[in-house]
Design a protein around this motif. Structure first.
Motif, PDB file in Angstrom:
ATOM      1  N   GLY A   1       4.967  -1.809  17.990  1.00  0.00           N
ATOM      2  CA  GLY A   1       4.770  -2.386  19.307  1.00  0.00           C
ATOM      3  C   GLY A   1       3.416  -1.973  19.864  1.00  0.00           C
ATOM      4  O   GLY A   1       2.996  -0.823  19.680  1.00  0.00           O
TER       5      GLY A   1
ATOM      6  N   TYR B   1      11.985  -3.411  20.152  1.00  0.00           N
ATOM      7  CA  TYR B   1      12.404  -4.789  19.903  1.00  0.00           C
ATOM      8  C   TYR B   1      11.927  -5.305  18.550  1.00  0.00           C
ATOM      9  O   TYR B   1      12.337  -6.386  18.117  1.00  0.00           O
ATOM     10  CB  TYR B   1      11.880  -5.716  21.003  1.00  0.00           C
ATOM     11  CG  TYR B   1      12.559  -5.512  22.338  1.00  0.00           C
ATOM     12  CD1 TYR B   1      13.734  -6.177  22.646  1.00  0.00           C
ATOM     13  CD2 TYR B   1      12.024  -4.643  23.280  1.00  0.00           C
ATOM     14  CE1 TYR B   1      14.376  -5.990  23.872  1.00  0.00           C
ATOM     15  CE2 TYR B   1      12.645  -4.440  24.505  1.00  0.00           C
ATOM     16  CZ  TYR B   1      13.820  -5.109  24.800  1.00  0.00           C
ATOM     17  OH  TYR B   1      14.444  -4.917  26.000  1.00  0.00           O
ATOM     18  N   ALA B   2      11.057  -4.576  17.904  1.00  0.00           N
ATOM     19  CA  ALA B   2      10.479  -5.043  16.640  1.00  0.00           C
ATOM     20  C   ALA B   2      11.407  -4.714  15.485  1.00  0.00           C
ATOM     21  O   ALA B   2      11.911  -3.595  15.367  1.00  0.00           O
ATOM     22  CB  ALA B   2       9.119  -4.395  16.416  1.00  0.00           C
TER      23      ALA B   2
ATOM     24  N   GLU C   1       5.094 -12.073  18.678  1.00  0.00           N
ATOM     25  CA  GLU C   1       5.068 -11.605  17.295  1.00  0.00           C
ATOM     26  C   GLU C   1       3.751 -12.055  16.657  1.00  0.00           C
ATOM     27  O   GLU C   1       3.443 -13.241  16.618  1.00  0.00           O
ATOM     28  CB  GLU C   1       6.245 -12.170  16.507  1.00  0.00           C
ATOM     29  CG  GLU C   1       6.246 -11.703  15.058  1.00  0.00           C
ATOM     30  CD  GLU C   1       7.365 -12.310  14.239  1.00  0.00           C
ATOM     31  OE1 GLU C   1       7.431 -12.033  13.030  1.00  0.00           O
ATOM     32  OE2 GLU C   1       8.169 -13.086  14.818  1.00  0.00           O
TER      33      GLU C   1
ATOM     34  N   GLY D   1       8.535  -1.108  12.205  1.00  0.00           N
ATOM     35  CA  GLY D   1       8.337  -1.968  13.355  1.00  0.00           C
ATOM     36  C   GLY D   1       7.230  -1.399  14.227  1.00  0.00           C
ATOM     37  O   GLY D   1       7.095  -0.176  14.363  1.00  0.00           O
TER      38      GLY D   1
ATOM     39  N   GLU E   1       8.137  -1.629  21.050  1.00  0.00           N
ATOM     40  CA  GLU E   1       8.378  -1.259  19.642  1.00  0.00           C
ATOM     41  C   GLU E   1       9.861  -1.298  19.300  1.00  0.00           C
ATOM     42  O   GLU E   1      10.250  -1.651  18.175  1.00  0.00           O
ATOM     43  CB  GLU E   1       7.786   0.128  19.383  1.00  0.00           C
ATOM     44  CG  GLU E   1       8.044   0.692  17.996  1.00  0.00           C
ATOM     45  CD  GLU E   1       9.293   1.572  17.985  1.00  0.00           C
ATOM     46  OE1 GLU E   1      10.106   1.396  17.064  1.00  0.00           O
ATOM     47  OE2 GLU E   1       9.442   2.403  18.909  1.00  0.00           O
TER      48      GLU E   1
ATOM     49  N   GLN F   1       7.564  -6.236  11.378  1.00  0.00           N
ATOM     50  CA  GLN F   1       7.198  -7.071  12.520  1.00  0.00           C
ATOM     51  C   GLN F   1       6.260  -6.311  13.458  1.00  0.00           C
ATOM     52  O   GLN F   1       6.374  -5.094  13.625  1.00  0.00           O
ATOM     53  CB  GLN F   1       8.452  -7.495  13.286  1.00  0.00           C
ATOM     54  CG  GLN F   1       8.208  -8.600  14.307  1.00  0.00           C
ATOM     55  CD  GLN F   1       9.505  -9.060  14.950  1.00  0.00           C
ATOM     56  OE1 GLN F   1      10.290  -8.252  15.448  1.00  0.00           O
ATOM     57  NE2 GLN F   1       9.738 -10.366  14.921  1.00  0.00           N
ATOM     58  N   ILE F   2       5.331  -7.051  14.070  1.00  0.00           N
ATOM     59  CA  ILE F   2       4.394  -6.507  15.054  1.00  0.00           C
ATOM     60  C   ILE F   2       4.572  -7.299  16.341  1.00  0.00           C
ATOM     61  O   ILE F   2       4.413  -8.531  16.351  1.00  0.00           O
ATOM     62  CB  ILE F   2       2.937  -6.618  14.574  1.00  0.00           C
ATOM     63  CG1 ILE F   2       2.730  -5.886  13.251  1.00  0.00           C
ATOM     64  CG2 ILE F   2       1.976  -6.084  15.646  1.00  0.00           C
ATOM     65  CD1 ILE F   2       1.414  -6.196  12.571  1.00  0.00           C
ATOM     66  N   LEU F   3       4.891  -6.608  17.417  1.00  0.00           N
ATOM     67  CA  LEU F   3       5.052  -7.247  18.714  1.00  0.00           C
ATOM     68  C   LEU F   3       3.991  -6.716  19.669  1.00  0.00           C
ATOM     69  O   LEU F   3       3.735  -5.501  19.709  1.00  0.00           O
ATOM     70  CB  LEU F   3       6.445  -6.968  19.284  1.00  0.00           C
ATOM     71  CG  LEU F   3       7.638  -7.476  18.467  1.00  0.00           C
ATOM     72  CD1 LEU F   3       8.945  -7.089  19.141  1.00  0.00           C
ATOM     73  CD2 LEU F   3       7.568  -8.989  18.268  1.00  0.00           C
TER      74      LEU F   3
ATOM     75  N   TYR G   1      18.984  -8.323  20.856  1.00  0.00           N
ATOM     76  CA  TYR G   1      18.135  -7.164  20.602  1.00  0.00           C
ATOM     77  C   TYR G   1      18.893  -5.849  20.697  1.00  0.00           C
ATOM     78  O   TYR G   1      18.293  -4.773  20.727  1.00  0.00           O
ATOM     79  CB  TYR G   1      16.914  -7.134  21.542  1.00  0.00           C
ATOM     80  CG  TYR G   1      16.148  -8.432  21.515  1.00  0.00           C
ATOM     81  CD1 TYR G   1      15.505  -8.851  20.346  1.00  0.00           C
ATOM     82  CD2 TYR G   1      16.096  -9.256  22.628  1.00  0.00           C
ATOM     83  CE1 TYR G   1      14.823 -10.055  20.305  1.00  0.00           C
ATOM     84  CE2 TYR G   1      15.420 -10.463  22.600  1.00  0.00           C
ATOM     85  CZ  TYR G   1      14.785 -10.859  21.436  1.00  0.00           C
ATOM     86  OH  TYR G   1      14.123 -12.060  21.400  1.00  0.00           O
TER      87      TYR G   1
ATOM     88  N   SER H   1       4.700   2.957  16.437  1.00  0.00           N
ATOM     89  CA  SER H   1       5.362   2.471  15.223  1.00  0.00           C
ATOM     90  C   SER H   1       6.544   3.367  14.896  1.00  0.00           C
ATOM     91  O   SER H   1       6.592   4.531  15.293  1.00  0.00           O
ATOM     92  CB  SER H   1       4.371   2.446  14.042  1.00  0.00           C
ATOM     93  OG  SER H   1       4.096   3.767  13.611  1.00  0.00           O
TER      94      SER H   1
END
Length: 757
Positions: free
Chosen positions: A549, A584-585, A626, A547, A582, A589-591, A698, A454
């Motif tokens: 990941g 990209y988040a 996501e 964010g 992470e 947001q949670i990816l 991104y 995170s």
């Protein structure tokens, strides 16, 4: 010489410090147990242990010097009346006199005549100098005193047969003598008979000069005191002795009244013996509980009063003739020292054991404690065999209490160590390091884990505008709540990277639901951000966005490093991939990776969108997802956000630069901000820009707002992430990751104006 004294002093201080637990625990537990004992709360337990020892010690040979003529229900039935007439006792006594016993004890109340044959019985009383009758001296609320037979009273051949009954209903003490209400000293039934027997041995009783003690022959009979043995503040009135019982019910020879009256025993049966006459039938209610009455498996069996008297008489005679010892007790200071010793034993052994093994509460420690308890019980049992009542329960309590106090102290110390380490490592890792044999070994092993990474969006830019103190305060507010959530979901915090966190699920212990717990933890973290931002808002600072990941895969987990410095961590491509995802988040947001999705199962997840990305270091693109929620036992869901993108009345000119990692490119691009929402914006590139200058999805960028009428003025830096690119229209959509406070006010004003239109 001085240095030698200094050295010895230092060694002494070190020794005192190393054994501090013993020095503190031993006297404290001793004092506590002594005070507890003085309250009397341990008295019943001590009596029970004493009774257990009495019942289970070796029995001496039967004392043939004493015999009992027991009157039971069969004798009453034969004679035909519940109270035997005086004529029956007169006949019985005449037959006994012919046998030439040393003494006859009539343990039957005979204060009133019971015809027929009263005069005949009085004549026997007057002509039998070795006959002793009874009276009950003590009067209380439950029982009245009983007068002695007048004829025997006149000749001084009467003894008190009063019984001393303890609070638990057992008779453990007997009387040498006591005083009646008029202050007259009355000797006991037992001492009268014992002295009659010993008279033939030329042994008599006398007071020890200068003391209140009495001696019979060479044996001094020390009177019972209120705190002797297991007693606490007990009434020690009269001259009492602890009864050293010779045996249980039926241990002395008992013949029936009928056998004597009908000459069923040899003519010399009673020669040179003490013959006791008493009631042995249950219906007579002359029954008392003794140490032999208790049993863990059977109901308590009472002993007849005449048998209790027989035991006490036998004790006096045996002690006088040096055949059996009396029951001796220690003085109170000796008992306190005994308690202190066992408190010290428990404290010392337990304290010493703390450094002997990695697992303090091991089976071996309990074996040692069991051995100490065995020695305590064994030594006190042997002591009673040799005539000493040594306290058992107070030293046992001191031993066990000291053991538990030291154990609690060590556990508290260990807890402190765990807590200290827990500030740097997770509790699960601390347990693995402290308790596992393999915990401290350098090296790692490959296992499947789930990694959660995170990061706070735009925090680097925010921190540039704040003082160091404000940055630390924000981080502490954030971490205080977030780390509690991670711990709650069983995550192991691997690293704190400023505003970033790396969390392991499945290390050191792999569980089936590692991936599920990781996603649930991420959702709970995002939901907690609302509460965190309320606290930050009080400080007048902008809200934070995070964010996250998540990736699941095989990694090498263990103690990585050397003997000088070791770090418990996970390494491998799957760990790196979690950090790639992470990046990209966007905020809130949670990816997750495909492997994490498959580990959980699509049925449990709410997937809000799917993205295809090509992380650095990978040759082929991958899908990431996501996550908006998880069902099942966690049932956590993020609120769905609807974004309203509004067209601005006048485009806002901007400059922007592409950010790669922590580096900002030197190429400046021009464009216009044409649409705006509360969290993002649409940007139109310069119409003259080439297609090669179109940014990639991104990408991160830094932009500055310009004034339409004065483009030399630039706003403070704004940061965002490009989420969507339209090559045909040369536009792209960004999600803001950081907006300065001044820009926030400006953009909010523009958005509200556009919203009204």
């Amino acid at each position: 010489m001085k240095s030698r004294y200094d050295f010895l002093g230092a060694r002494l201080k070190l020794f005192i410090w190393q054994w501090r637990g013993v020095w503190i625990t031993t006297p404290c537990i001793t004092a506590f147990v002594i005070l507890l004992r003085l309250t009397g709360i341990l008295q019943l337990w001590e009596w029970s242990t004493y009774d257990f020892y009495i019942r289970n010690r070796p029995l001496p040979t039967q004392d043939r010097r004493i015999a009992i003529i027991g009157i039971d229900e069969a004798d009453i039935h034969r004679i035909g009346q519940p109270i035997l007439p005086d004529a029956t006792y007169a006949k019985l006594l005449e037959k006994l006199k012919a046998m030439e016993p040393r003494a006859i004890g009539l343990d039957i109340y005979r204060d009133l005549p019971v015809p027929p044959g009263h005069q005949e019985l009085v004549r026997v009383f007057q002509n039998t100098p070795n006959l002793v009758g009874i009276q009950k001296v003590v009067e209380d609320d439950k029982q009245e005193g009983v007068a002695p037979p007048p004829a025997l009273k006149e000749k001084g051949q009467v003894g008190a047969n009063d019984m001393i009954v303890d609070a638990d209903g057992r008779v453990r003490r007997g009387l040498f003598f006591l005083d009646n209400q008029d202050g007259e000293r009355i000797h006991s039934f037992a001492i009268h008979l014992a002295l009659h027997y010993l008279k033939k041995e030329n042994i008599k009783a006398e007071k020890v000069e200068g003391t209140n003690n009495w001696r019979i022959g060479n044996q001094i009979f020390i009177p019972f005191e209120e705190n002797d043995g297991g007693y606490v503040k007990t009434d020690a009135g009269g001259y009492q002795l602890l009864i050293n019982y010779r045996g249980p019910n039926g241990y002395f020879e008992i013949v029936s009244l009928t056998d004597i009256l009908e000459d069923q025993v040899p003519p010399d049966w009673g020669r040179d013996r003490i013959i006791l006459i008493g009631k042995v039938g249950e219906s007579f209610n002359d029954l008392f509980y003794t140490p032999y009455s208790s049993s863990w498996l059977n109901l308590p069996q009472p002993m007849t009063g005449v048998e209790v008297q027989a035991n006490f008489i036998s004790q006096i005679i045996s002690a006088t003739l040096n055949e059996r010892s009396l029951i001796g007790t220690w003085s109170e200071p000796q008992e306190w020292l005994w308690i202190f010793i066992w408190s010290g034993v428990g404290a010392t052994v337990t304290w010493n054991w703390r450094n002997q093994t990695k697992q303090f509460l091991s089976l071996a420690l309990f074996k040692y404690l069991g051995l100490e308890i065995f020695i305590l019980f064994g030594s006190t049992y042997i002591g009673l065999i040799y005539g000493w009542w040594i306290p058992v329960i107070p030293p046992l309590l001191a031993l066990v209490g000291a053991c538990f106090v030291i154990t609690g102290y060590v556990a508290g110390t260990a807890s402190g160590i765990r807590k200290t380490f827990g500030r740097y490592l997770s509790q699960e890792i601390v347990s693995n390091l402290l308790e596992s044999k393999e915990g401290l070994k350098i090296g790692g092993k490959r296992q499947t884990i789930t990694v959660l990474a995170s990061d706070l969006r735009g925090f680097t830019a925010l921190s540039e505008q704040l003082s160091s103190e404000d940055v630390v305060e924000i981080i502490n507010i954030y971490l205080q709540d977030i780390l509690k959530i991670i711990t709650y979901y069983g995550g192991n915090i691997d690293k704190l990277l400023g505003d970033g966190i790396m969390v392991l699920f499945g290390a050191p212990i792999v569980r089936e639901d590692d991936a599920e717990r990781a996603v649930a933890c991420a959702l709970a973290m995002q939901l907690e951000m609302e509460s965190i931002n309320k606290k930050i808002k009080v400080l007048g600072l902008p809200a934070l966005e995070m964010g996250i990941g998540i990736n699941t895969g095989d990694a090498v987990v263990g103690n990585i490093g050397s003997e000088e410095h070791t770090e418990y961590t996970a390494i491998g491509w799957e760990v790196n991939l979690a950090f790639r995802i992470e990046t990209y988040a966007i905020g809130n947001q949670i990816l997750i990776s495909n492997s994490t999705k498959e580990a959980i199962g699509i049925s449990k997840l709410r997937i809000d969108s799917t993205k295809e990305i090509k992380p650095k270091g990978m040759s082929n693109p991958i899908n990431i997802y996501e996550v908006g929620g998880i069902g099942g036992k966690y049932n956590l869901f993020l609120p769905r956000e609807e974004e309203i993108l509004l067209l601005l009345e006048k485009p806002i000119p901007i400059f922007y630069l592409i950010v790669e990692g922590k580096q900002i490119s030197n190429t400046v691009f021009k464009g216009n901000l044409i649409k705006l929402s509360q969290r993002g914006a649409e940007i139109e590139m310069n119409k003259l820009a080439s297609t090669d200058s179109i940014p990639l999805p991104y990408s991160n960028l830094q932009l500055n707002l310009l004034k339409p009428d004065n483009q030399s003025f630039m706003s403070e830096h704004i940061y965002g992430k490009i989420l969507k690119v339209e090559e045909a229209s040369k536009t792209f959509y960004i999600r803001f990751t950081f907006k300065p406070q001044s820009v926030i006010q400006q953009l909010d004003s523009l958005y509200q104006s556009s919203l009204k239109k």
